[in-house]
Write an enzyme that holds these catalytic residues in place. Structure first.
Site, PDB file in Angstrom:
ATOM      1  N   ASP A 183       0.867  -1.185   0.000  1.00 44.83           N
ATOM      2  CA  ASP A 183       0.000   0.000   0.000  1.00 44.83           C
ATOM      3  C   ASP A 183       0.898   1.227   0.000  1.00 44.83           C
ATOM      4  OD1 ASP A 183      -1.947   2.152   0.939  1.00 44.83           O
ATOM      5  OD2 ASP A 183      -3.247   0.392   0.953  1.00 44.83           O
ATOM      6  N   VAL A 225       1.855   1.868  -6.482  1.00 45.11           N
ATOM      7  CA  VAL A 225       1.646   1.062  -7.687  1.00 45.11           C
ATOM      8  C   VAL A 225       2.047   1.812  -8.952  1.00 45.11           C
ATOM      9  CG1 VAL A 225      -0.165  -0.386  -6.674  1.00 45.11           C
ATOM     10  CG2 VAL A 225      -0.799   1.739  -7.868  1.00 45.11           C
ATOM     11  N   ASN A 283      -5.670  -4.543  -6.690  1.00 48.46           N
ATOM     12  CA  ASN A 283      -6.823  -3.938  -6.030  1.00 48.46           C
ATOM     13  C   ASN A 283      -6.687  -2.440  -5.795  1.00 48.46           C
ATOM     14  OD1 ASN A 283      -9.184  -3.941  -3.906  1.00 48.46           O
ATOM     15  ND2 ASN A 283      -7.380  -3.177  -2.805  1.00 48.46           N
ATOM     16  N   SER A 302     -14.995  -2.193 -11.318  1.00 47.71           N
ATOM     17  CA  SER A 302     -16.105  -1.517 -10.649  1.00 47.71           C
ATOM     18  C   SER A 302     -17.359  -1.738 -11.476  1.00 47.71           C
ATOM     19  CB  SER A 302     -15.803  -0.020 -10.558  1.00 47.71           C
ATOM     20  OG  SER A 302     -16.949   0.739 -10.217  1.00 47.71           O
ATOM     21  N   TYR A 348     -12.183   7.959 -13.702  1.00 46.16           N
ATOM     22  CA  TYR A 348     -12.453   6.736 -12.936  1.00 46.16           C
ATOM     23  C   TYR A 348     -13.161   5.703 -13.814  1.00 46.16           C
ATOM     24  CZ  TYR A 348     -13.945   3.696  -9.119  1.00 46.16           C
ATOM     25  OH  TYR A 348     -14.151   2.610  -8.297  1.00 46.16           O
ATOM     26  N   THR A 353     -16.422   1.225   2.349  1.00 44.06           N
ATOM     27  CA  THR A 353     -15.023   1.455   2.706  1.00 44.06           C
ATOM     28  C   THR A 353     -14.795   2.961   2.826  1.00 44.06           C
ATOM     29  OG1 THR A 353     -14.177   1.705   0.454  1.00 44.06           O
ATOM     30  CG2 THR A 353     -14.385  -0.552   1.298  1.00 44.06           C
TER      31      THR A 353
END
Length: 271
Positions: free
Chosen positions: A37, A76, A103, A154, A171, A206
């Site tokens: 992360d 990432v 992810n 998604s 997105y 989340t």
């Protein structure tokens, strides 16, 4: 006996949210975890991103299950950092990776920020970051003569409802883009015993979704919230719901499933 005994999983965005849930679920099935992360804030993201304290929680939860975990802070967007984190994890655990969960993702809203830079950041993290993750892991999967990759897309990777252009378009474009990557990878890697699929959650409970900035955004009367509602009477699903689907896809129960877009969406895409 778990369904993933003896396996090693590489998961990005593992400090909290879906990534943490996936790490815990797959550890519960017997897998060891290599977790990554950024654990830092990207300036164009309005909500608070994960921290090292969040990653420490993931570590503790996996260790409670008796599984090994090697956790690194890596972006990432940086392929060298990803490769280093993976190599370090494999060396510590003593096994090459078998399962890859690409992810990590962000969702800036484009409120009072540099929207052009935010657009670029979304593409870099949500699309290029997936490419970097898979590229880092493929040599290990090939050396193992098989494995499984699941990319988090998604519901917006299959539809464009609620579109307002700007950062929101980035997105949607990135989440569609990873479907293209998945199909390319599936044709490349499935003959070599490596299965590749995408999962397509609706809104998941989340911090990326449940935060003051997004609540303010959707309180705007000009936002068509009805366009992003589920058919089933739930506003959000839980991270564990996505993790359960991933656990199925990467297990022997999903051994002949590759190249698919797998919705976990409370009926969103049937609208």
């Amino acid at each position: 006996m778990g369904t993933l005994d003896g396996k090693t999983v590489f998961v990005t965005g593992a400090a909290r949210g879906q990534g943490r849930s996936h790490a815990i679920k797959l550890a519960g099935e017997g897998a060891d975890i290599i977790a990554v992360d950024i654990c830092a804030q990207i300036p164009t993201v309005e909500y608070a991103m994960a921290t090292r304290d969040d990653m420490d929680v993931t570590i503790k939860e996996v260790e409670k299950l008796g599984r090994a975990i090697v956790a690194s802070e890596a972006d990432v967007r940086d392929p060298d950092a990803l490769s280093h984190a993976l190599a370090q994890g494999e060396a510590t655990i003593g096994r090459r990776v078998d399962i890859v969960l690409a992810n990590a993702g962000i969702m800036p809203l484009g409120i009072e920020i540099n929207t052009h830079q935010a657009f670029l950041d979304v593409i870099d993290v949500n699309l290029t970051g997936v490419h970097n993750t898979v590229t880092a892991a493929v040599p290990s999967l090939l050396a193992n003569n098989g494995g499984s990759i699941v990319i988090t897309s998604s519901s917006q990777g299959l539809k464009g409802t609620g579109g307002m252009g700007g950062v929101n378009a980035a997105y949607t474009a990135a989440k569609h883009g990873v479907v293209g990557l998945m199909r390319n990878y599936a044709n490349w890697l499935s003959p070599k015993g490596i299965r590749v699929n995408t999962v397509h959650p609706t809104g998941v409970a989340t911090p990326m979704i449940q935060n003051p900035q997004l609540e303010k955004f959707y309180s705007d009367p000009n936002v068509d919230f009805d366009a992003v509602r589920n058919i089933m009477p739930v506003p959000f699903i839980e991270p564990a719901d996505v993790s359960a689907a991933i656990a199925f896809l990467v297990s022997d129960a999903g051994r002949y499933i590759t190249g698919v877009t797998f919705p976990v969406d409370a009926g969103f895409n049937a609208r």
